[in-house]
Design an enzyme around this catalytic site. Structure first.
Site, PDB file in Angstrom:
ATOM      1  N   ASP A 262      14.183  -0.154  -2.277  1.00  0.00           N
ATOM      2  CA  ASP A 262      15.397  -0.808  -2.807  1.00  0.00           C
ATOM      3  C   ASP A 262      16.615   0.046  -2.441  1.00  0.00           C
ATOM      4  O   ASP A 262      16.481   1.137  -1.894  1.00  0.00           O
ATOM      5  CB  ASP A 262      15.298  -1.008  -4.330  1.00  0.00           C
ATOM      6  CG  ASP A 262      15.266   0.317  -5.081  1.00  0.00           C
ATOM      7  OD1 ASP A 262      14.556   1.235  -4.629  1.00  0.00           O
ATOM      8  OD2 ASP A 262      15.945   0.460  -6.112  1.00  0.00           O
TER       9      ASP A 262
ATOM     10  N   HIS B 288       6.851  -1.887   1.606  1.00  0.00           N
ATOM     11  CA  HIS B 288       7.872  -2.573   0.798  1.00  0.00           C
ATOM     12  C   HIS B 288       9.162  -1.769   0.955  1.00  0.00           C
ATOM     13  O   HIS B 288       9.476  -0.892   0.151  1.00  0.00           O
ATOM     14  CB  HIS B 288       7.400  -2.622  -0.654  1.00  0.00           C
ATOM     15  CG  HIS B 288       8.344  -3.335  -1.579  1.00  0.00           C
ATOM     16  ND1 HIS B 288       8.294  -4.701  -1.785  1.00  0.00           N
ATOM     17  CD2 HIS B 288       9.359  -2.881  -2.345  1.00  0.00           C
ATOM     18  CE1 HIS B 288       9.235  -5.044  -2.640  1.00  0.00           C
ATOM     19  NE2 HIS B 288       9.900  -3.960  -3.007  1.00  0.00           N
TER      20      HIS B 288
ATOM     21  N   ASP C 117      -1.670  -3.137   2.609  1.00  0.00           N
ATOM     22  CA  ASP C 117      -0.507  -2.917   3.486  1.00  0.00           C
ATOM     23  C   ASP C 117       0.255  -4.233   3.629  1.00  0.00           C
ATOM     24  O   ASP C 117       0.200  -4.882   4.670  1.00  0.00           O
ATOM     25  CB  ASP C 117      -0.987  -2.390   4.850  1.00  0.00           C
ATOM     26  CG  ASP C 117       0.176  -2.138   5.797  1.00  0.00           C
ATOM     27  OD1 ASP C 117       1.332  -2.059   5.320  1.00  0.00           O
ATOM     28  OD2 ASP C 117      -0.069  -2.025   7.019  1.00  0.00           O
TER      29      ASP C 117
ATOM     30  N   GLU D 114       5.189   0.573  -1.562  1.00  0.00           N
ATOM     31  CA  GLU D 114       6.612   0.905  -1.404  1.00  0.00           C
ATOM     32  C   GLU D 114       6.696   2.325  -0.828  1.00  0.00           C
ATOM     33  O   GLU D 114       5.688   3.015  -0.678  1.00  0.00           O
ATOM     34  CB  GLU D 114       7.357   0.797  -2.748  1.00  0.00           C
ATOM     35  CG  GLU D 114       8.855   0.895  -2.566  1.00  0.00           C
ATOM     36  CD  GLU D 114       9.699   0.428  -3.767  1.00  0.00           C
ATOM     37  OE1 GLU D 114       9.138  -0.117  -4.729  1.00  0.00           O
ATOM     38  OE2 GLU D 114      10.929   0.617  -3.709  1.00  0.00           O
TER      39      GLU D 114
HETATM   40  O1  9MR Z   1       7.900   5.894  -9.015  1.00  0.00           O
HETATM   41  C1  9MR Z   1       8.140   5.073 -10.138  1.00  0.00           C
HETATM   42  C2  9MR Z   1       6.846   4.895 -10.893  1.00  0.00           C
HETATM   43  O2  9MR Z   1       6.423   6.124 -11.426  1.00  0.00           O
HETATM   44  C3  9MR Z   1       7.036   3.873 -12.006  1.00  0.00           C
HETATM   45  O3  9MR Z   1       5.788   3.612 -12.606  1.00  0.00           O
HETATM   46  C4  9MR Z   1       7.626   2.584 -11.435  1.00  0.00           C
HETATM   47  C5  9MR Z   1       7.878   1.513 -12.484  1.00  0.00           C
HETATM   48  O4  9MR Z   1       8.828   1.902 -13.389  1.00  0.00           O
HETATM   49  O5  9MR Z   1       8.857   2.875 -10.799  1.00  0.00           O
HETATM   50  C6  9MR Z   1       8.706   3.738  -9.693  1.00  0.00           C
HETATM   51  O6  9MR Z   1       9.948   3.971  -9.108  1.00  0.00           O
HETATM   52  C7  9MR Z   1      10.587   2.887  -8.473  1.00  0.00           C
HETATM   53  C8  9MR Z   1      11.980   2.819  -9.078  1.00  0.00           C
HETATM   54  O7  9MR Z   1      11.894   2.411 -10.406  1.00  0.00           O
HETATM   55  C9  9MR Z   1      12.922   1.901  -8.293  1.00  0.00           C
HETATM   56  N1  9MR Z   1      12.914   2.220  -6.898  1.00  0.00           N
HETATM   57  C10 9MR Z   1      11.587   2.188  -6.306  1.00  0.00           C
HETATM   58  C11 9MR Z   1      10.696   3.209  -6.981  1.00  0.00           C
HETATM   59  C12 9MR Z   1       9.341   3.303  -6.299  1.00  0.00           C
HETATM   60  O8  9MR Z   1       8.557   2.185  -6.482  1.00  0.00           O
END
Ligand code: 9MR
Ligand code: ZN
Length: 560
Positions: A169, A488, A534, A543
């Site tokens: 994102d 992602h 994937d 992601e």
């Molecule tokens: O890395 C984060 C993970 O530990 C959490 O469980 C998850 C859900 O809250 O969020 C991950 O971080 C994401 C972030 O919130 C937004 N940008 C992408 C991050 C990686 O997926």
């Protein structure tokens, strides 16, 4: 039943698509343990030179484990650690099956290191990614209007352009910047000779400052803009909802907002700015001074506000659907800030604060993550102990607990078919970064104790990431023969280029199945390490993120 058969078919075709060999597809250091895994019995294997196919080594294949708990698979191992002639090789079985080609050499991880560090340049926000640095991945300036305040955070506009996009994102989050920049700076601080490279082909290359510091400074300069006048630090800059899958410079429709301050963001900021201050002081005294002043003002704010802010930790306001990085315990972030401030200033107030925290927690090590920074505090104190005359009583405690934790990782790995240091129950969102953070801990443990087992175990974690896993895939884009192609990651998915942006670490198996793609493919009975696909749609297993790449930079840079 039909559905089951279909899933099974999908599964098998998916799992076998990369061939039959679970092997580090990049290769091995000359004196490292060298091995591969397959999932069916075989008598022996043959190691052949790519040039001419000459047989150079023959070995036996042995059953390692039946019904491996993490994967449900039978795992057979072929070991060729005894072979140590540099070159390019592949393995053949009696039935003719061939492994991907890999290399044995002492520079085998150079490209991996360069790509994993360069990936931060591709995440840069607010600047043109120019063709001379970005090649075909060049694009125009993005998010140049960052940002107006969310009503809960203030009113009007504040310039918070710059920094890196967090992940797939385009949000920018101070908390996640904390562990990320912390890990990059730690790599340079602990092993300066290994991280001096100034030829990464980023805009600052050849400026006399190591590129790893330049890249960190790019993020730090954004973090500085996130600080409020009273020292507190705003948590994040994002839209109200995650962006569509468009290029960042096309993401102009609705505005982005600065969200409330938090004590976790403020403490992470204090730690980073204090650490960066002492590392940059060799190159730029004025900048070092400025960094330290902002770190101290953040600390001042924290001292005046000893309770966590907001109460219970940061939560997204109702209606906001972007990352939260919510954490209801800010004690480790505060202790980390204190540790960094002490090493930079020598002011005993900070050491006392750190020691109080460490004693209360019996100096225990934990898995490193965006919400768990206490190991970083311990490492900072340990590595700088002679510089600041830290009492032996403290460093001995840290060393002892580091040893306990490393032995625990070794014991976990012995229970796993692929030798990984996480067990069923621990395959969470971003599990690949947990594996690499464990490698980071083991590297430091080896440096402190000289225990070669820890060194080898760290390499085994890297082997897993680069293909010695149930998926037979390299989890790093562009690295190895069969790597993740559909992360992602908005730019990779919308730039019209077949190849994903290189050097990015996929999050990896996530047994909690936190996206619809995983939910459709798997269920609670799926072995945890298999909960990965994937597929661009699987944000909870595929992601990429700045914090996940950081231990990859550390580990590949150490071994390169
Ligand atoms: O890395 C984060 C993970 O530990 C959490 O469980 C998850 C859900 O809250 O969020 C991950 O971080 C994401 C972030 O919130 C937004 N940008 C992408 C991050 C990686 O997926
Ligand atoms: Zn941007």
């Amino acid at each position: 039943m039909k559905k089951f058969a279909f899933i099974l078919f999908f599964f098998i075709s998916f799992l076998t698509k990369a061939g039959d060999f679970s092997i580090n597809q990049v290769g091995f250091l000359i004196d490292a343990p060298k091995y591969f895994f397959i999932n069916e019995p075989a008598d022996s294997f043959f190691l052949r030179d790519v040039l001419g196919g000459k047989l150079v080594f023959k070995g036996a294949i042995e059953l390692k484990v039946k019904n491996d708990p993490a994967t449900g698979m039978d795992i057979y191992k072929g070991d060729f650690s005894g072979f140590d002639t540099p070159g390019k090789y592949y393995i053949v079985l009696a039935n003719g099956k061939k492994s991907p080609t890999f290399e044995i050499s002492d520079t085998v991880y150079n490209d991996l290191f360069n790509a994993s560090l360069k990936s931060y340049y591709f995440q840069r926000c607010g600047i043109d990614l120019e063709g001379k640095y970005a090649g075909e991945y060049a694009h125009g300036k993005c998010h140049t209007k960052d940002a107006n305040f969310h009503p809960l955070a203030g009113s009007g506009f504040k310039d918070v352009t710059g920094g890196w996009h967090d992940a797939g994102d385009y949000g920018k989050y101070v908390v996640n910047a904390g562990v990320t920049v912390g890990t990059l700076l730690m790599a340079y601080e602990f092993f300066p000779a290994k991280f001096l490279s100034d030829i990464l082909n980023i805009p600052e290359s050849s400026n006399g400052i190591p590129d790893i510091l330049d890249e960190a400074i790019f993020e730090i300069n954004w973090m500085l803009k996130m600080q409020r006048e009273d020292g507190a630090v705003f948590t994040k800059v994002t839209k109200g909802k995650f962006e569509d899958f468009i290029m960042p410079d096309k993401d102009v429709k609705s505005g982005r907002l600065i969200y409330q301050i938090s004590s976790t963001a403020t403490a992470d900021f204090a730690a980073i700015l204090a650490k960066a201050s002492r590392l940059i002081s060799d190159y730029n005294k004025d900048l070092a001074k400025k960094y330290l002043n902002t770190a101290i003002s953040a600390w001042q704010f924290l001292s005046n506000n000893p309770e966590i802010i907001p109460t219970g930790g940061f939560k997204n306001p109702v209606g906001t659907v972007t990352g939260e990085y919510g954490d209801n315990d800010d004690s480790d972030e505060r202790a980390w800030a204190a540790a960094e401030l002490f090493i930079t200033t020598g002011d005993k107030e900070y050491l006392d604060y750190f020691t109080k925290y460490a004693r209360k927690n019996n100096f225990h090590f934990k898995s490193i993550s965006w919400s768990q920074l206490n190991d970083l505090a311990y490492f900072t104190i340990l590595i700088n102990s002679s510089k600041r005359n830290i009492p032996d009583e403290i460093t001995d405690k840290i060393k002892a607990e580091l040893l306990v934790y490393s032995e625990y990782l070794l014991a976990k790995s012995n229970k796993d078919g692929y030798g990984v240091t996480i067990l069923p129950g621990e395959y969470r969102w971003g599990s690949n970064s947990d594996v690499l953070n464990n490698a980071l801990i083991l590297i430091i443990a080896n440096e402190i104790t000289g225990e070669k087992n820890f060194y080898n175990l760290a390499l085994e974690q890297l082997n897993y990431i680069l293909g010695a896993n149930a998926h037979k895939i390299s989890f790093v884009t562009g690295i190895g023969t069969d790597y993740v192609r559909n992360p992602h990651h908005r730019p990779s998915a919308s730039d019209g280029i077949v190849e994903p942006v290189p050097g990015l670490l996929s999050g990896g198996p996530n047994q909690n199945l936190q996206d619809p793609v995983l939910q459709k493919l798997f269920n609670q009975n799926t072995p945890p390490a298999l909960c990965f696909v994937d597929d661009t749609g699987s944000w909870s297993s595929n992601e990429i993120a700045i914090n996940w790449n950081a231990p990859l930079v550390f580990v590949s840079g150490y071994f390169k």
